[in-house]
Design a protein around this motif. Structure first.
Motif, PDB file in Angstrom:
ATOM      1  N   THR A   1       0.837  -1.195   0.000  1.00 44.88           N
ATOM      2  CA  THR A   1       0.000   0.000   0.000  1.00 44.88           C
ATOM      3  C   THR A   1       0.877   1.252   0.000  1.00 44.88           C
ATOM      4  O   THR A   1       2.009   1.239   0.492  1.00 44.88           O
ATOM      5  N   GLY A   2       0.345   2.326  -0.574  1.00 44.34           N
ATOM      6  CA  GLY A   2       1.034   3.607  -0.542  1.00 44.34           C
ATOM      7  C   GLY A   2       2.264   3.642  -1.423  1.00 44.34           C
ATOM      8  O   GLY A   2       2.329   3.048  -2.496  1.00 44.34           O
TER       9      GLY A   2
ATOM     10  N   LYS B   1       1.628  -6.648 -10.905  1.00 45.94           N
ATOM     11  CA  LYS B   1       0.351  -6.554 -11.608  1.00 45.94           C
ATOM     12  C   LYS B   1      -0.833  -6.514 -10.641  1.00 45.94           C
ATOM     13  O   LYS B   1      -0.886  -7.253  -9.669  1.00 45.94           O
ATOM     14  N   ALA B   2      -1.752  -5.587 -10.929  1.00 47.37           N
ATOM     15  CA  ALA B   2      -2.986  -5.448 -10.152  1.00 47.37           C
ATOM     16  C   ALA B   2      -2.738  -5.062  -8.700  1.00 47.37           C
ATOM     17  O   ALA B   2      -3.537  -5.393  -7.815  1.00 47.37           O
ATOM     18  N   GLY B   3      -1.636  -4.338  -8.466  1.00 47.02           N
ATOM     19  CA  GLY B   3      -1.397  -3.808  -7.120  1.00 47.02           C
ATOM     20  C   GLY B   3      -2.206  -2.533  -6.935  1.00 47.02           C
ATOM     21  O   GLY B   3      -1.676  -1.426  -6.988  1.00 47.02           O
ATOM     22  N   THR B   4      -3.468  -2.701  -6.709  1.00 45.29           N
ATOM     23  CA  THR B   4      -4.415  -1.576  -6.732  1.00 45.29           C
ATOM     24  C   THR B   4      -4.273  -0.617  -5.547  1.00 45.29           C
ATOM     25  O   THR B   4      -4.852   0.467  -5.564  1.00 45.29           O
ATOM     26  N   LYS B   5      -3.509  -1.010  -4.513  1.00 49.18           N
ATOM     27  CA  LYS B   5      -3.329  -0.130  -3.360  1.00 49.18           C
ATOM     28  C   LYS B   5      -2.030   0.674  -3.440  1.00 49.18           C
ATOM     29  O   LYS B   5      -1.762   1.518  -2.590  1.00 49.18           O
ATOM     30  N   ILE B   6      -1.245   0.415  -4.466  1.00 50.21           N
ATOM     31  CA  ILE B   6       0.036   1.117  -4.629  1.00 50.21           C
ATOM     32  C   ILE B   6      -0.217   2.488  -5.242  1.00 50.21           C
ATOM     33  O   ILE B   6      -0.891   2.613  -6.261  1.00 50.21           O
ATOM     34  N   THR B   7       0.348   3.536  -4.617  1.00 52.78           N
ATOM     35  CA  THR B   7       0.158   4.894  -5.133  1.00 52.78           C
ATOM     36  C   THR B   7       1.434   5.473  -5.737  1.00 52.78           C
ATOM     37  O   THR B   7       1.385   6.397  -6.540  1.00 52.78           O
TER      38      THR B   7
ATOM     39  N   PHE C   1       3.476  -3.443 -14.060  1.00 50.62           N
ATOM     40  CA  PHE C   1       2.621  -2.633 -13.183  1.00 50.62           C
ATOM     41  C   PHE C   1       1.214  -2.467 -13.764  1.00 50.62           C
ATOM     42  O   PHE C   1       0.476  -1.573 -13.356  1.00 50.62           O
ATOM     43  N   SER C   2       0.859  -3.312 -14.693  1.00 47.95           N
ATOM     44  CA  SER C   2      -0.461  -3.188 -15.325  1.00 47.95           C
ATOM     45  C   SER C   2      -1.572  -3.367 -14.293  1.00 47.95           C
ATOM     46  O   SER C   2      -1.476  -4.193 -13.386  1.00 47.95           O
ATOM     47  N   GLY C   3      -2.587  -2.554 -14.424  1.00 42.33           N
ATOM     48  CA  GLY C   3      -3.717  -2.660 -13.510  1.00 42.33           C
ATOM     49  C   GLY C   3      -3.495  -2.043 -12.147  1.00 42.33           C
ATOM     50  O   GLY C   3      -4.328  -2.218 -11.247  1.00 42.33           O
ATOM     51  N   CYS C   4      -2.388  -1.328 -11.957  1.00 43.08           N
ATOM     52  CA  CYS C   4      -2.166  -0.598 -10.696  1.00 43.08           C
ATOM     53  C   CYS C   4      -2.938   0.718 -10.814  1.00 43.08           C
ATOM     54  O   CYS C   4      -2.367   1.777 -11.100  1.00 43.08           O
TER      55      CYS C   4
ATOM     56  N   ASN D   1      -3.099   0.457 -18.245  1.00 46.26           N
ATOM     57  CA  ASN D   1      -4.282   0.770 -17.433  1.00 46.26           C
ATOM     58  C   ASN D   1      -3.949   1.332 -16.049  1.00 46.26           C
ATOM     59  O   ASN D   1      -4.720   1.151 -15.099  1.00 46.26           O
ATOM     60  N   CYS D   2      -2.825   2.027 -15.940  1.00 42.86           N
ATOM     61  CA  CYS D   2      -2.535   2.774 -14.705  1.00 42.86           C
ATOM     62  C   CYS D   2      -3.250   4.118 -14.834  1.00 42.86           C
ATOM     63  O   CYS D   2      -2.642   5.143 -15.172  1.00 42.86           O
ATOM     64  N   THR D   3      -4.518   4.109 -14.573  1.00 41.23           N
ATOM     65  CA  THR D   3      -5.383   5.237 -14.900  1.00 41.23           C
ATOM     66  C   THR D   3      -5.173   6.463 -14.005  1.00 41.23           C
ATOM     67  O   THR D   3      -5.628   7.557 -14.352  1.00 41.23           O
ATOM     68  N   ALA D   4      -4.511   6.306 -12.871  1.00 39.37           N
ATOM     69  CA  ALA D   4      -4.258   7.456 -11.993  1.00 39.37           C
ATOM     70  C   ALA D   4      -2.984   8.190 -12.366  1.00 39.37           C
ATOM     71  O   ALA D   4      -2.713   9.279 -11.852  1.00 39.37           O
ATOM     72  N   LEU D   5      -2.210   7.624 -13.279  1.00 39.39           N
ATOM     73  CA  LEU D   5      -0.927   8.212 -13.662  1.00 39.39           C
ATOM     74  C   LEU D   5      -1.153   9.386 -14.618  1.00 39.39           C
ATOM     75  O   LEU D   5      -1.693   9.225 -15.709  1.00 39.39           O
ATOM     76  N   LYS D   6      -0.728  10.584 -14.188  1.00 37.74           N
ATOM     77  CA  LYS D   6      -0.945  11.792 -14.993  1.00 37.74           C
ATOM     78  C   LYS D   6       0.344  12.329 -15.603  1.00 37.74           C
ATOM     79  O   LYS D   6       0.316  13.009 -16.627  1.00 37.74           O
ATOM     80  N   SER D   7       1.463  12.047 -14.952  1.00 35.22           N
ATOM     81  CA  SER D   7       2.743  12.588 -15.410  1.00 35.22           C
ATOM     82  C   SER D   7       3.861  11.595 -15.121  1.00 35.22           C
ATOM     83  O   SER D   7       3.803  10.870 -14.117  1.00 35.22           O
TER      84      SER D   7
END
Length: 224
Positions: free
Chosen positions: A83-84, A106-112, A128-131, A152-158
């Motif tokens: 996480t984090g 892959k799919a580490g959905t809690k990693i920011t 890191f797909s699906g993070c 599909n790292c959809t939170a990645l902006k930059s």
């Protein structure tokens, strides 16, 4: 024809004695075992496991070793505990980590956030797909990013691409990163690798004066 085929089963060995049909079949079976079972046993023996602590939790790893006793294809096998902000270890069991394996996180959905150490030179397929909550990435001194590593790292902006990246970023590594609008190429980069920015949402790119070559499809599908 059938008779001739059967006769072919009776060949002579080096001593001149006839080889029976039964011996011929046994020989075929032994060859089959060597070809299909032995490689599996060897591959299994080449895989190692280890643990380390990140953010107070125990992380389980699997990895292989190269000829220089360095860790390659490092993979987290309990990614759900991460996480984090995650700093990938540069050293495990006293050995340097030089590459991340396929689907390593892959799919580490809690990693920011991911911080990759300078020892790591290659990122594997779909690492890191699906993070989906991964919003910050430090690529360290990576030299190669494989197919769809950040799919599909959809939170990645930059993201900042290090000048050390000089091999193909094959297969659009950031495909599906629908909010990735800012890609920074580090000053000192000499080549923009194949596919690097393909299928991203970037609206603008600054190419450093040090760049002398733009690879195939580097900006394909950049519709914005």
């Amino acid at each position: 024809m059938i008779y001739n085929s059967c006769q072919d089963l009776y060949t002579k060995d080096e001593g001149g004695e006839k080889m029976t049909k039964a011996k011929y079949i046994i020989m075929i079976l032994l060859v089959t075992i060597v070809l299909f079972i032995a490689p599996t046993i060897v591959n299994a023996a080449d895989t190692y496991t280890a643990t380390s602590t990140i953010n107070g939790v125990t992380v389980n790893w699997s990895y292989e070793l190269n000829e220089s006793n360095q860790i390659k294809n490092l993979k987290c096998t309990n990614v759900d505990v991460l996480t984090g902000s995650i700093t990938i270890p540069s050293n495990i069991d006293g050995k340097n980590v030089i590459s991340l394996g396929d689907e390593a996180f892959k799919a580490g959905t809690k990693i920011t956030e991911i911080i990759i150490p300078n020892t790591v030179k290659e990122i594997g397929l779909w690492a890191f797909s699906g993070c989906t909550n991964l919003s910050k990435v430090n690529l360290g001194s990576v030299e190669k990013i494989s197919d769809q590593s950040f799919r599909n790292c959809t939170a990645l902006k930059s993201i900042k691409i290090p000048k050390t990246l000089n091999k193909d970023a094959s297969g659009a590594p950031f495909v599906g990163c629908t909010n990735l609008t800012n890609i920074v190429l580090e000053e000192g980069m000499t080549v923009v690798p194949n596919f690097l920015c393909a299928n991203t949402s970037i609206t603008e790119i600054t190419i450093p004066n040090t760049v002398k070559e733009i690879g195939l499809w580097a900006f394909s599908g950049c519709t914005n």
